[in-house]
Design an enzyme around this catalytic site. Structure first.
Site, short mmCIF file in Angstrom:
data_model
loop_
_atom_site.label_atom_id
_atom_site.label_comp_id
_atom_site.label_asym_id
_atom_site.label_seq_id
_atom_site.Cartn_x
_atom_site.Cartn_y
_atom_site.Cartn_z
N GLU A 166 47.37 37.44 40.58
CA GLU A 166 48.74 37.70 40.15
C GLU A 166 49.74 37.67 41.32
O GLU A 166 50.42 38.65 41.61
CB GLU A 166 48.83 39.05 39.43
CG GLU A 166 47.97 39.12 38.20
CD GLU A 166 48.11 40.43 37.43
OE1 GLU A 166 47.59 40.50 36.30
OE2 GLU A 166 48.75 41.37 37.94
N GLU A 364 41.61 38.62 32.74
CA GLU A 364 41.93 40.01 32.42
C GLU A 364 42.59 40.06 31.05
O GLU A 364 43.38 39.18 30.70
CB GLU A 364 42.90 40.64 33.43
CG GLU A 364 42.34 40.95 34.79
CD GLU A 364 43.36 41.61 35.70
OE1 GLU A 364 44.28 42.30 35.18
OE2 GLU A 364 43.24 41.45 36.93
#
Length: 461
Positions: A166, A364
């Site tokens: 991220e 995720e």
């Protein structure tokens, strides 16, 4: 209806070094930005729980992995902490850290679980942050050197590598919205940080391709699909395109296509904020794209055309769109995030249609819930039926996307165990495996036993 998944589908979960390792009294790890921030501003952290108090995986990894093996994981993603392996960010490698990561990866492999290893999960070494962190071009070189050390040390045991998790988060939370250190508000800094992260990822991929490592290398991106309030309204559509360029395509395009989104480049140029670049940089980014994409999906972004006044103090992404509060949304009340299962399907379809159907996996997807202890039964097992439903609803859309040709190779939930989560510490629990912080006892939740059946059947009804 029964949903069967492809043979050799990756079933597992994810974690990170800084959220699980913690610190011991004689720890030789160097300080990261999180260690520093907790030392200087402990009041910012929920219940005063800092990064030294995590789930102590360094001394309890065998219990964690035993639970994962019982559930049936065939893969598990974690990260190496840069500041543990190389305490000053550059230079000497800590041999205690090397020994620990070898033990960790060996134990995973012995239990039939493939280690998926990420190199950077928001944990800049403080020694480098003191020199500017991602604002400093030298950090790009330091990251490439660190990546090379990891490939050399662990390349025979790890066949799935990821450069960053991220990378938009250090940009937005560190330099726009003040949720990560250094917690400043400066769009021009945010742009330079993002550029250096993208370049660092490409430089690490270049190192990997020149190394003796086999396997694949990719990146983990949190892709938040952007929906306009009125899809038929051109102004709402344009707002969605710009929001998508800021928060998704800013890293997705360079990682997969080797280029930056033109809409974003034009805005940055109009603001006079183009980062310092070289032609050599752009060639490195263009020729070192990822083999594999990890997709973190939690929630959608809903926007409409800009109607409210711009922020007069600082240029911000929200100068180009307004957030739209969809009245029909379903919310996780503990996290405040919208639950929109179809977003995971729309994300995979976008990769199929606009990114050459790159091999990807859900790296995720999860649901944080506060005070889960109240759902514990007489046997001491947390009955988290809400998490089972959450995963089922998302997996059904993943299955549909695969049926429609998406090259999705697996599903990892966040997280394997409950873990420490930045400023929120242990406020919300995410794991298949609960951890009693007082005793460090590990207990599989009901969702873990349900997931065990999913893995055994390679699907679910």
């Amino acid at each position: 209806m029964t949903h069967h998944f492809p043979t050799d589908f990756w079933w597992g979960a994810a974690a990170s070094g800084p959220q699980t390792e913690g610190r011991s009294p004689n720890d030789s790890k160097g300080a990261s930005i999180w260690d520093h921030w907790f030392k200087t501003n402990p009041e910012k952290f929920y219940q005063g729980q800092g990064p030294g108090q995590t789930t102590q995986v360094m001394t309890h990894y065998q219990e964690d992995l035993q639970c994962m093996e019982e559930i049936g994981f065939n893969s598990f993603r974690t990260s190496i902490q840069w500041s543990r392996l190389i305490p000053e960010g550059r230079g000497a490698v800590d041999q205690e850290a090397v020994a620990f990561y070898h033990r960790y990866f060996d134990e995973l492999l012995a239990r039939g679980i493939q280690p998926f290893v990420n190199l950077y999960h928001f944990d800049m070494p403080m020694a480098l942050q003191n020199q500017g962190g991602w604002l400093n071009r030298e950090t790009v070189t330091a990251f490439a050197e660190y990546a090379q050390v990891c490939f050399d040390l662990f390349g025979e045991k790890v066949s799935h590598w990821f450069t960053q998790n991220e990378p938009i988060v250090p940009v937005e939370m560190g330099y726009l919205y003040q949720q990560h250190y250094p917690a400043v508000v400066d769009l021009s800094m945010a742009v330079q940080v993002g550029y250096h992260e993208a370049l660092a990822s490409a430089r690490a991929i270049q190192k990997f391709r020149r190394s003796a490592c086999t396997g694949k290398i990719g990146i983990i991106l949190n892709l938040t699909p952007t929906y306009p309030k009125d899809p038929q309204n051109p102004a709402d559509q344009e707002a969605a395109v710009i929001a998508d360029a800021f928060f998704n395509r800013s890293f997705l395009d360079p990682a997969v296509k080797g280029t930056f989104p033109q809409e974003l480049v034009e805005i940055i140029d109009d603001l006079g904020m183009r980062p310092n670049t070289t032609e050599t940089d752009l060639a490195v980014i263009r020729t070192n794209t990822v083999d594999l994409l990890g997709v973190n999906y939690y929630q959608p972004r809903r926007v409409q055309q800009k109607q409210s006044p711009k922020n007069g103090q600082h240029p911000m992404p929200e100068d180009y769109f307004d957030v739209y509060d969809w009245p029909d949304k379903k919310i996780n009340p503990y996290r405040g995030w919208e639950i929109y299962e179809k977003g995971i399907y729309d994300t995979l379809i976008n990769l199929r249609d606009n990114y050459d159907n790159i091999p990807c996996f859900i790296s995720e997807n999860g649901m944080g819930v506060e005070n889960e202890g109240r759902f514990k039964n007489e046997a001491g097992i947390i009955e988290d039926d809400y998490r089972i439903q959450f995963i089922k609803d998302h997996l059904a859309y993943v299955h549909q996307a695969i049926e429609e040709g998406c090259h999705c190779l697996g599903y990892h939930m966040w997280a394997a165990t409950d873990n420490w989560s930045w400023l929120n510490a242990f406020k919300n629990r995410y794991g298949f495996i609960s951890i009693d912080l007082d005793t460090q006892q590990r207990t599989i939740k009901r969702s873990g036993y349900w997931f065990k059946e999913v893995i055994r059947e390679n699907g679910f009804s």
